[in-house]
Design a protein around this motif. Structure first.
Motif, PDB file in Angstrom:
ATOM      1  N   GLN A  61       0.846  -1.480   0.477  1.00  7.77           N
ATOM      2  CA  GLN A  61       0.342  -0.303  -0.322  1.00  7.77           C
ATOM      3  C   GLN A  61       0.933   1.429  -0.037  1.00  7.77           C
ATOM      4  N   GLU A 114      -2.750   1.909  -3.314  1.00  6.19           N
ATOM      5  CA  GLU A 114      -3.963   0.841  -3.076  1.00  6.19           C
ATOM      6  C   GLU A 114      -3.507  -0.261  -2.937  1.00  6.19           C
ATOM      7  N   ASP A 170     -10.721  -3.812   2.990  1.00  7.76           N
ATOM      8  CA  ASP A 170     -10.279  -2.442   1.992  1.00  7.76           C
ATOM      9  C   ASP A 170     -11.251  -3.205  -0.177  1.00  7.76           C
TER      10      ASP A 170
END
Length: 259
Positions: free
Chosen positions: A51, A56, A80
């Motif tokens: 991440q 992301e 997530d």
């Protein structure tokens, strides 16, 4: 058609064994053009590093085995993914078929994954059980068993002509003779000292010929000091956050369908 060498890289998110928290859980991403293409495993520290590198969470993963330092990030990845409408059900997880029950028991079997109910763990993902090969993004990758704990519980990955990731393993000369015969980089489990589940440097040097050793990139070691000791013996040692250049894959590519 092969893509230029500079388009393909391997980013090491973590290179440590289960106890080497400072080195990060062993996890890597094959990149194309500097962007994540396929991620190998999902440890807790490795997911954090992923991440930080890309801003992301992973969108495509291959799981080598079900030990928690390799799958411990999946609960956070579920959160997530499930609560993001653009990602839910679209994050593909390739799991060797014999591992599916083990991975489910480790990360997905907790009852009522959401306190409110109404959700199954795998709703967040697209689970794809795989055999000895699978297709990702139109490219064929190969899967092979390795020697870690019990038969058919740990697997390696090959992107032909580019890289081989052994996963956690004892030496596997017979497998590398078959699955690393196209001059691939070989990311290999290796610590300073071996044990019944992992390769030690003396095992590595005893079992492999110079041509294999020269292509090995070592990971899954116990400490920074152990990494330095491995390097002092003339071996290439992976470092957390390192980005390694790969040759262009020569793996088969899907042909356009004209049906």
């Amino acid at each position: 058609m092969a893509i230029g060498m500079s388009d393909w890289t391997l980013r090491l998110h973590g290179v440590g064994n289960a106890s080497a928290v400072a080195l990060g859980s062993a996890m890597a991403t094959i990149e194309q053009g500097g962007r994540p293409w396929l991620t190998i495993d999902c440890g807790a520290e490795g997911l954090t590093a992923y991440q930080a590198a890309y801003g992301e969470s992973p969108r495509a993963l291959f799981v080598t085995h079900a030990h928690l330092d390799h799958v411990g990030g999946f609960e956070r990845l579920f959160v997530d993914t499930y609560f993001d409408a653009a990602r839910r059900g679209r994050v593909v997880v390739y799991v060797p078929a014999p591992l599916v029950p083990l991975v489910h028991q480790r990360v997905a079997a907790y009852p009522n994954v959401l306190a409110e109910g109404g959700a199954n763990f795998w709703d967040a993902f697209r689970l794809v059980p795989v055999g000895d090969a699978f297709w990702h993004d139109g490219v064929r990758l190969e899967v092979f068993p390795v020697r870690h704990h019990w038969p058919d519980t740990a697997f390696g990955l090959r992107l032909r002509g580019s890289m081989v990731w052994t996963g956690d393993t004892r030496p596997i000369p017979e497998m590398l003779a078959r699955y690393a015969d196209a001059d691939e980089l070989i990311a290999h489990d290796c610590g300073l000292h071996g044990n019944p589940s992992h390769t030690g440097v003396e095992d590595l040097e005893r079992e492999y010929p110079p041509g294999i050793l020269s292509r090995c990139l070592l990971y899954h070691y116990a400490s920074v000091a152990d990494g330095e000791a491995l390097a002092a013996r003339g071996h290439r040692v992976g470092r957390p956050g390192e980005v390694v250049a790969l040759a262009a894959p020569t793996a088969a590519r899907a042909q356009p369908w004209n049906g």
